[in-house]
Design a protein around this motif. Sequence first.
Motif, PDB file in Angstrom:
ATOM      1  N   THR A   1       0.955  -1.285   0.028  1.00  0.00           N
ATOM      2  CA  THR A   1       0.003  -0.001   0.035  1.00  0.00           C
ATOM      3  C   THR A   1       0.722   1.324   0.021  1.00  0.00           C
ATOM      4  N   GLN A   2       1.894   1.320   0.775  1.00  0.00           N
ATOM      5  CA  GLN A   2       3.058   2.359   0.791  1.00  0.00           C
ATOM      6  C   GLN A   2       3.465   2.731  -0.671  1.00  0.00           C
TER       7      GLN A   2
ATOM      8  N   LEU B   1       3.822   5.851  -5.541  1.00  0.00           N
ATOM      9  CA  LEU B   1       3.831   5.969  -6.948  1.00  0.00           C
ATOM     10  C   LEU B   1       2.770   6.568  -7.669  1.00  0.00           C
ATOM     11  N   SER B   2       1.799   6.662  -6.714  1.00  0.00           N
ATOM     12  CA  SER B   2       0.503   7.415  -7.346  1.00  0.00           C
ATOM     13  C   SER B   2       0.807   8.733  -7.382  1.00  0.00           C
TER      14      SER B   2
ATOM     15  N   VAL C   1       8.758   7.061 -11.797  1.00  0.00           N
ATOM     16  CA  VAL C   1      10.146   7.163 -11.193  1.00  0.00           C
ATOM     17  C   VAL C   1      10.631   5.807 -11.417  1.00  0.00           C
ATOM     18  N   SER C   2      12.084   5.976 -11.264  1.00  0.00           N
ATOM     19  CA  SER C   2      12.630   4.546 -11.035  1.00  0.00           C
ATOM     20  C   SER C   2      12.465   3.890  -9.928  1.00  0.00           C
ATOM     21  N   GLN C   3      12.935   2.604 -10.051  1.00  0.00           N
ATOM     22  CA  GLN C   3      12.801   1.805  -8.838  1.00  0.00           C
ATOM     23  C   GLN C   3      13.689   2.421  -7.641  1.00  0.00           C
TER      24      GLN C   3
ATOM     25  N   LEU D   1      -7.707   0.708  -5.742  1.00  0.00           N
ATOM     26  CA  LEU D   1      -6.974   0.429  -4.612  1.00  0.00           C
ATOM     27  C   LEU D   1      -6.282   1.653  -3.899  1.00  0.00           C
ATOM     28  N   VAL D   2      -5.644   2.448  -4.838  1.00  0.00           N
ATOM     29  CA  VAL D   2      -5.025   3.936  -4.362  1.00  0.00           C
ATOM     30  C   VAL D   2      -6.172   4.959  -3.677  1.00  0.00           C
TER      31      VAL D   2
END
Length: 158
Positions: A38-39, A44-45, A50-52, A102-103
């Motif tokens: 979830t974090q 990411l939302s 962005v890169s990993q 979900l976000v």
Amino acid sequence: MPSPPPTTFCFLLHDAARLMRKRFEQNARELGLTRAQTQALAYLSRNEGVSQCVLAEMLDLEPITLGRTVDRLQAMGLVERRPHETDRRVWLLFLTDAAWPLVEAIAPISEATRQEALVGVSDEDRATLMRVLETVRGNLIEKMSCATKKPKARSAVG
């Protein structure tokens, strides 16, 4: 008989954060995601593309640890990796359409968890708590940035 846990500032801050995380996990159980998942989705939302490595830094995780979480999210159809335009070693992360419901469900669960934690705390005390925590964070950021600066070389001539 064991002695009670310490009640120092650091212990209380750490323990409150730990309990908030555990309570969030209980409240979010219906989503079928771990707290780490979830974090990652929440961050990411707000930072798609962005890169990993950058996301791992944002989450204060080792890239390999986040990699396993992203692998699971990708297998669930919630995250996709896209190649970087100029660096074939880098993958950029994006949410899929399936991730957005979900976000959207994470925010009210987070708010409900905060409200549970703050029952009995007045609005004035909440404002004071936020101000104090912002000051503590600022103090630590300043000290950490000072510690990473290299001292200037001194001249051998007095």
